[in-house]
Design an enzyme around this catalytic site. Structure first.
Site, PDB file in Angstrom:
ATOM      1  CB  CYS A   9      40.405  34.041  71.481  1.00 20.94           C
ATOM      2  SG  CYS A   9      41.098  32.332  71.735  1.00 20.94           S
ATOM      3  CG  ASN A 109      41.943  37.692  73.697  1.00 18.83           C
ATOM      4  OD1 ASN A 109      41.883  38.957  73.131  1.00 18.83           O
ATOM      5  ND2 ASN A 109      42.694  36.913  72.914  1.00 18.83           N
ATOM      6  N   GLY A 110      43.215  35.174  75.800  1.00 18.45           N
ATOM      7  CA  GLY A 110      44.570  35.379  76.505  1.00 18.45           C
ATOM      8  C   GLY A 110      44.943  33.908  76.723  1.00 18.45           C
ATOM      9  CB  CYS A 244      50.178  42.067  72.938  1.00 21.47           C
ATOM     10  SG  CYS A 244      50.927  40.971  71.429  1.00 21.47           S
ATOM     11  CB  SER A 291      49.965  41.177  57.845  1.00 18.74           C
ATOM     12  OG  SER A 291      50.702  40.195  57.144  1.00 18.74           O
ATOM     13  CG  ASP A 353      55.871  39.325  55.447  1.00 22.76           C
ATOM     14  OD1 ASP A 353      54.734  39.577  55.652  1.00 22.76           O
ATOM     15  OD2 ASP A 353      56.215  38.207  55.223  1.00 22.76           O
ATOM     16  CG  ASP A 354      53.364  40.599  59.134  1.00 24.16           C
ATOM     17  OD1 ASP A 354      53.425  39.945  60.482  1.00 24.16           O
ATOM     18  OD2 ASP A 354      52.700  40.047  58.250  1.00 24.16           O
ATOM     19  CB  CYS A 390      54.029  34.759  72.728  1.00 24.52           C
ATOM     20  SG  CYS A 390      52.698  35.725  73.854  1.00 24.52           S
ATOM     21  CB  CYS A 441      53.913  42.647  76.681  1.00 24.55           C
ATOM     22  SG  CYS A 441      54.773  40.988  76.660  1.00 24.55           S
ATOM     23  CB  CYS A 444      57.821  38.009  70.829  1.00 23.72           C
ATOM     24  SG  CYS A 444      56.879  39.339  70.409  1.00 23.72           S
TER      25      CYS A 444
END
Length: 486
Positions: A9, A109-110, A244, A291, A353-354, A390, A441, A444
């Site tokens: 967000c 946001n979160g 993150c 990206s 790619d990302d 996540c 963090c 993932c």
């Protein structure tokens, strides 16, 4: 189709500007990449709130007339994807309410890791919820006169919630910025025309000609009112930092700066590091837009292999309403990114790619390149394999839908049909940021969750609610659930 992780967000706020609603609109416009499902703006003239929310893009929701009706010199705004809470207008933010503090609005946001547990406790106290988003939990906590035997204030509320949260809070006379003690989500402070601004990313400052001042620190509360800005550290004791790292990989716009690191430069360095770790003898390096652009450029610069934009992105693509079929899947892939065959025909191609989450779209990309006459196709990924979901706000699927969690590198390569497949190492990813590993963090990738969570607690509560909704009394529901668990 491949699963692309949804952004969490974007939040924005401004205090003391005569065109607060307009500036917030432009701020949200710059943060549109962080959420495309809904958006909202709430303003205050010092006496009352004015608000407007809607489903869709920022430009679709706010007309010139709508902005004129948002009076006041202070505002907050929000643009979202549904990480928790369904995609529905009632879940559009900012959320507003009345409590002992007066009118209050929150943009979040979160993702709270103890949201289900706290909500269950609040509902047991008789509180009612109108939405399914975490932000309403925070609103209800702020309405409590006491928490844990102490007089309640924002610091006490922060200590009650766990997980990731960057907040923009509006009262009738204040703008407040809050960041969780681990700093999962970004939040920055700026100034324009003497007015303070809060934003998830600094790219929003550029659009409204605001000057970046500093980041909100993890665990910090900044209160902005007529007397200026003051700061409170709600967690004076040391907390593990856990920003993150996927913001640098994918989410943040490349023209944003986070922790004094320009995102574009970090991504280029990721590509350079990828070339150092996995050198390939090839003829051309191409990105998967958008990206993958920066990392592919970095790989090209480090390897001295020419860079070409062989995939051309269509920026006007929405979701297909057609039913799934192989033809439609192929259409969806090609309509988003079309290949310039002449740039890859007869060549050994490195495609950057990302990330690869489920892998189905990556497989189609490899097939497109081979059908265009590429002699070899080498897939490079500018982050490590995603092994874990996540729980802090990125809409990553569970482990069963993460390809790298259940398949070896060689199995993924064979599935893609590529000549080789390489990922950037965890060490290389951290090195590219220029920051210490303990700042991030990386759950993932490595499964090390900075804020512990127990999915069984949530499952227990949700199953009990389901039983209650089916008409069983609370006592019977608890007994039946206990029997199930045994």
């Amino acid at each position: 189709m491949q699963y692309y992780p949804k952004h969490y967000c974007g939040v924005f706020g401004i205090y003391g500007h005569p065109n607060a609603a307009q500036r917030t609109y432009y701020g949200l416009y710059a943060l549109q990449h962080r959420g495309e499902e809904s958006a909202g703006i709430v303003t205050s003239d010092g006496r009352r709130f004015y608000e407007n929310r809607g489903m869709g893009l920022v430009s679709q929701i706010f007309s010139g007339e709508a902005l004129k009706n948002l009076h006041g010199t202070t505002a907050i705004g929000h643009t979202r994807y549904s990480t928790t809470g369904s995609s529905h207008l009632r879940n559009a933010q900012p959320l507003t309410g009345n409590c002992r503090l007066g009118q209050i609005a929150i943009a979040h946001n979160g993702n709270l890791t103890n949201a289900v547990k706290v909500r269950d406790e609040l509902e047991a106290q008789g509180l009612m919820f109108q939405t399914s988003v975490d932000s309403e939990i925070i609103l209800n906590l702020l309405a409590q006169p006491t928490l844990r035997g102490n007089d309640n204030n924002l610091s006490e509320t922060m200590r009650r919630i766990e997980g990731a949260y960057s907040l923009a809070i509006l009262t009738q006379r204040e703008l407040i910025g809050v960041r969780d003690p681990h700093g999962f989500r970004p939040l920055s402070i700026g100034m324009v025309d003497g007015a303070y601004v809060l934003s998830s990313e600094t790219c929003a400052f550029d659009l409204i000609h605001a000057k970046f001042i500093r980041d909100v620190e993890p665990g910090e509360i900044v209160i902005i009112d007529k007397n200026g800005l003051r700061s409170i550290q709600a967690f004076p004791e040391h907390q593990r930092r856990a920003f993150c790292i996927f913001e640098y990989v994918y989410f943040a716009r490349p023209d944003s700066t986070i922790a004094n690191r320009n995102v574009y430069k970090v991504r280029v360095e990721m590509g350079r590091q990828l070339a150092r770790e996995h050198p390939i003898d090839a003829d051309v390096v191409i990105p998967v837009p958008d990206s993958g652009n920066c990392a592919a450029l970095g790989y090209s610069l480090e390897s001295k292999i020419p860079y070409e934009m062989a995939f051309v992105r269509n920026h006007y693509v929405g979701r297909s309403f057609l039913q799934p079929s192989q033809l439609i899947r192929d259409f969806d892939v090609r309509v988003k990114l079309n290949l310039i065959n002449e740039l890859v025909e007869g060549k050994r191609v490195i495609v950057v790619d990302d990330s690869i989450v489920r892998g189905t779209t990556s497989k189609m990309r490899v097939k497109n390149l081979q059908e265009a006459g590429a002699k070899e196709v080498h897939v490079m990924v500018s982050c490590p394999p995603h092994m874990n979901p996540c729980v802090y706000g990125i809409d990553f699927p569970d482990r069963t839908k993460l390809m790298a969690a259940s398949h070896s590198l060689e199995e993924i390569r064979k599935f893609l049909g590529a000549d080789s497949l390489s990922y950037l190492s965890k060490e290389g990813l951290v090195k590219a940021t220029g920051l210490p590993k303990d700042n991030f963090c990386m759950a993932c990738y490595d499964g090390d969750y900075p804020v512990p969570y127990d999915p069984m607690v949530d499952k227990h509560i949700m199953e009990r609610r389901k039983l209650e909704a089916e008409g069983l009394g609370e006592e019977l529901a608890r007994e039946e659930l206990q029997t199930k668990l045994l």
